[in-house]
Write a protein that holds these residues in place. Sequence first.
Motif, PDB file in Angstrom:
ATOM      1  N   LYS A  46       0.823  -1.209   0.000  1.00 18.19           N
ATOM      2  CA  LYS A  46       0.000   0.000   0.000  1.00 18.19           C
ATOM      3  C   LYS A  46       0.857   1.259   0.000  1.00 18.19           C
ATOM      4  CE  LYS A  46      -3.928  -2.136   2.371  1.00 18.19           C
ATOM      5  NZ  LYS A  46      -4.837  -2.071   3.559  1.00 18.19           N
ATOM      6  N   THR A  47       2.143   1.101   0.336  1.00 15.45           N
ATOM      7  CA  THR A  47       3.036   2.246   0.468  1.00 15.45           C
ATOM      8  C   THR A  47       3.481   2.773  -0.886  1.00 15.45           C
ATOM      9  OG1 THR A  47       3.888   1.249   2.503  1.00 15.45           O
ATOM     10  CG2 THR A  47       5.157   3.073   1.554  1.00 15.45           C
ATOM     11  N   ARG A  48       3.388   4.083  -1.067  1.00 15.52           N
ATOM     12  CA  ARG A  48       3.913   4.705  -2.279  1.00 15.52           C
ATOM     13  C   ARG A  48       5.407   4.934  -2.099  1.00 15.52           C
ATOM     14  NH1 ARG A  48       0.272   9.336  -4.991  1.00 15.52           N
ATOM     15  NH2 ARG A  48       1.930   8.994  -6.508  1.00 15.52           N
ATOM     16  N   TYR A  49       6.152   4.725  -3.179  1.00 20.05           N
ATOM     17  CA  TYR A  49       7.577   5.011  -3.057  1.00 20.05           C
ATOM     18  C   TYR A  49       7.814   6.518  -3.123  1.00 20.05           C
ATOM     19  CZ  TYR A  49       7.311   4.252  -8.245  1.00 20.05           C
ATOM     20  OH  TYR A  49       6.990   4.246  -9.573  1.00 20.05           O
ATOM     21  N   PRO A  50       8.887   7.001  -2.476  1.00 19.03           N
ATOM     22  CA  PRO A  50       9.067   8.439  -2.256  1.00 19.03           C
ATOM     23  C   PRO A  50       9.466   9.262  -3.476  1.00 19.03           C
ATOM     24  CG  PRO A  50      10.933   7.235  -1.378  1.00 19.03           C
ATOM     25  CD  PRO A  50       9.918   6.203  -1.778  1.00 19.03           C
ATOM     26  N   THR A  51      10.125   8.649  -4.459  1.00 18.39           N
ATOM     27  CA  THR A  51      10.588   9.386  -5.638  1.00 18.39           C
ATOM     28  C   THR A  51       9.555   9.260  -6.750  1.00 18.39           C
ATOM     29  OG1 THR A  51      12.887   8.887  -5.066  1.00 18.39           O
ATOM     30  CG2 THR A  51      12.462   9.683  -7.294  1.00 18.39           C
ATOM     31  N   PRO A  52       9.067  10.371  -7.325  1.00 15.84           N
ATOM     32  CA  PRO A  52       8.061  10.286  -8.387  1.00 15.84           C
ATOM     33  C   PRO A  52       8.537   9.457  -9.571  1.00 15.84           C
ATOM     34  CG  PRO A  52       8.294  12.552  -7.617  1.00 15.84           C
ATOM     35  CD  PRO A  52       9.411  11.762  -6.990  1.00 15.84           C
ATOM     36  N   ARG A  53       7.594   8.759 -10.200  1.00 16.17           N
ATOM     37  CA  ARG A  53       7.930   7.894 -11.334  1.00 16.17           C
ATOM     38  C   ARG A  53       8.655   8.644 -12.437  1.00 16.17           C
ATOM     39  NH1 ARG A  53       3.116   6.416 -12.449  1.00 16.17           N
ATOM     40  NH2 ARG A  53       2.722   7.772 -14.222  1.00 16.17           N
ATOM     41  N   HIS A  54       8.202   9.860 -12.746  1.00 21.64           N
ATOM     42  CA  HIS A  54       8.833  10.603 -13.843  1.00 21.64           C
ATOM     43  C   HIS A  54      10.283  10.935 -13.529  1.00 21.64           C
ATOM     44  CE1 HIS A  54       8.921  14.627 -11.943  1.00 21.64           C
ATOM     45  NE2 HIS A  54       7.810  14.259 -11.355  1.00 21.64           N
ATOM     46  N   ALA A  55      10.604  11.121 -12.228  1.00 21.05           N
ATOM     47  CA  ALA A  55      11.985  11.408 -11.847  1.00 21.05           C
ATOM     48  C   ALA A  55      12.855  10.161 -12.018  1.00 21.05           C
ATOM     49  CB  ALA A  55      12.045  11.904 -10.404  1.00 21.05           C
ATOM     50  N   LEU A  56      12.309   8.997 -11.666  1.00 21.81           N
ATOM     51  CA  LEU A  56      13.051   7.752 -11.855  1.00 21.81           C
ATOM     52  C   LEU A  56      13.271   7.475 -13.339  1.00 21.81           C
ATOM     53  CD1 LEU A  56      11.278   5.525  -9.172  1.00 21.81           C
ATOM     54  CD2 LEU A  56      13.617   6.396  -9.073  1.00 21.81           C
ATOM     55  N   LEU A  57      12.253   7.729 -14.149  1.00 22.10           N
ATOM     56  CA  LEU A  57      12.383   7.551 -15.596  1.00 22.10           C
ATOM     57  C   LEU A  57      13.474   8.455 -16.162  1.00 22.10           C
ATOM     58  CD1 LEU A  57       8.732   7.197 -16.960  1.00 22.10           C
ATOM     59  CD2 LEU A  57      10.651   5.678 -17.495  1.00 22.10           C
ATOM     60  N   LYS A  58      13.475   9.703 -15.727  1.00 19.88           N
ATOM     61  CA  LYS A  58      14.470  10.659 -16.200  1.00 19.88           C
ATOM     62  C   LYS A  58      15.878  10.213 -15.819  1.00 19.88           C
ATOM     63  CE  LYS A  58      15.666  15.576 -16.053  1.00 19.88           C
ATOM     64  NZ  LYS A  58      15.277  16.906 -15.489  1.00 19.88           N
ATOM     65  N   ARG A  59      16.024   9.744 -14.578  1.00 23.29           N
ATOM     66  CA  ARG A  59      17.334   9.267 -14.117  1.00 23.29           C
ATOM     67  C   ARG A  59      17.790   8.051 -14.917  1.00 23.29           C
ATOM     68  NH1 ARG A  59      17.572   7.653  -7.905  1.00 23.29           N
ATOM     69  NH2 ARG A  59      16.492   9.663  -7.830  1.00 23.29           N
ATOM     70  N   TRP A  60      16.856   7.143 -15.169  1.00 23.36           N
ATOM     71  CA  TRP A  60      17.189   5.925 -15.916  1.00 23.36           C
ATOM     72  C   TRP A  60      17.559   6.250 -17.358  1.00 23.36           C
ATOM     73  CZ3 TRP A  60      13.645   3.369 -19.551  1.00 23.36           C
ATOM     74  CH2 TRP A  60      14.157   2.167 -20.039  1.00 23.36           C
ATOM     75  N   ARG A  61      16.793   7.123 -17.989  1.00 22.88           N
ATOM     76  CA  ARG A  61      17.082   7.493 -19.378  1.00 22.88           C
ATOM     77  C   ARG A  61      18.440   8.160 -19.497  1.00 22.88           C
ATOM     78  NH1 ARG A  61      10.957   9.652 -20.314  1.00 22.88           N
ATOM     79  NH2 ARG A  61      10.077   7.715 -21.175  1.00 22.88           N
ATOM     80  N   ALA A  62      18.825   8.918 -18.473  1.00 29.20           N
ATOM     81  CA  ALA A  62      20.134   9.574 -18.505  1.00 29.20           C
ATOM     82  C   ALA A  62      21.260   8.555 -18.542  1.00 29.20           C
ATOM     83  CB  ALA A  62      20.289  10.493 -17.299  1.00 29.20           C
ATOM     84  N   THR A  63      21.040   7.416 -17.880  1.00 26.99           N
ATOM     85  CA  THR A  63      22.084   6.384 -17.875  1.00 26.99           C
ATOM     86  C   THR A  63      22.228   5.713 -19.237  1.00 26.99           C
ATOM     87  OG1 THR A  63      20.634   4.539 -17.228  1.00 26.99           O
ATOM     88  CG2 THR A  63      21.546   5.906 -15.465  1.00 26.99           C
TER      89      THR A  63
END
Length: 233
Positions: free
Chosen positions: A206-223
């Motif tokens: 039920k817990t939401r993760y703290p970092t927004p999905r779009h921020a994780l996507l942006k970080r991943w795409r940068a790699t």
Amino acid sequence: MSRSQRLLTLIDLLRSHRYPVAGKHLAETLEISLRTLYRDIATLQEQGANIEGEAGMGYVLKPGFLLPPLMFNDEEIEALVLGARWVAQRTDSQLSDGAKNALNKIAAVLPPELKNTLDDTSLLIGPSKDTVIDSVNMPEVRLAIRDEKILSITYCDLKDNKTTRRIWPFALGYFDEVRVLVAWCELRQEIRNFRTDRLLTCELEKTRYPTPRHALLKRWRATLHGASTTKAN
């Protein structure tokens, strides 16, 4: 400008504003009379556009999906059908049904000549070499991505090592032979790839993760454009 093109341009104008736009401004931008603008708005409303407002108050397009007639050419229709057929054959039953229902909705708003193109397209999806078999509930995995919820998983890597992890899922890649879940792994403290056929258990928290999905996507795409920190399990 043809009327069909003008209607699409009007939709784009409304989409670009979050608040009501004066009819006079819309008419001047389109270089038409107010009377013509009112007719165009009435036509779009009849076709399903959720446009609210009235003369003297301004108009706003409420969020939602809109597929007005004449917005697709032959190539666009073939692309939609081909993509939907791929999804229908290569994904789980819920996503497959979603693709079929989407095509039915598109067909419902197309004029007869374009609907015939949709029905008669001969672009087909060939058989896959291997059938992807998931041992977990894929609709639940997609729900976790949409709602930014943590997943508790048991994972078996390519060396048959089993680990229990909590992950923050934010992307799902579909390939002919495998599906890959991309997530931040609390155990490894980095973004990792997880093959869905190697997920032994998967529980939606039920817990939401703290970092927004779009921020994780942006970080991943940068790699992907430099020295990648994403590792395959």
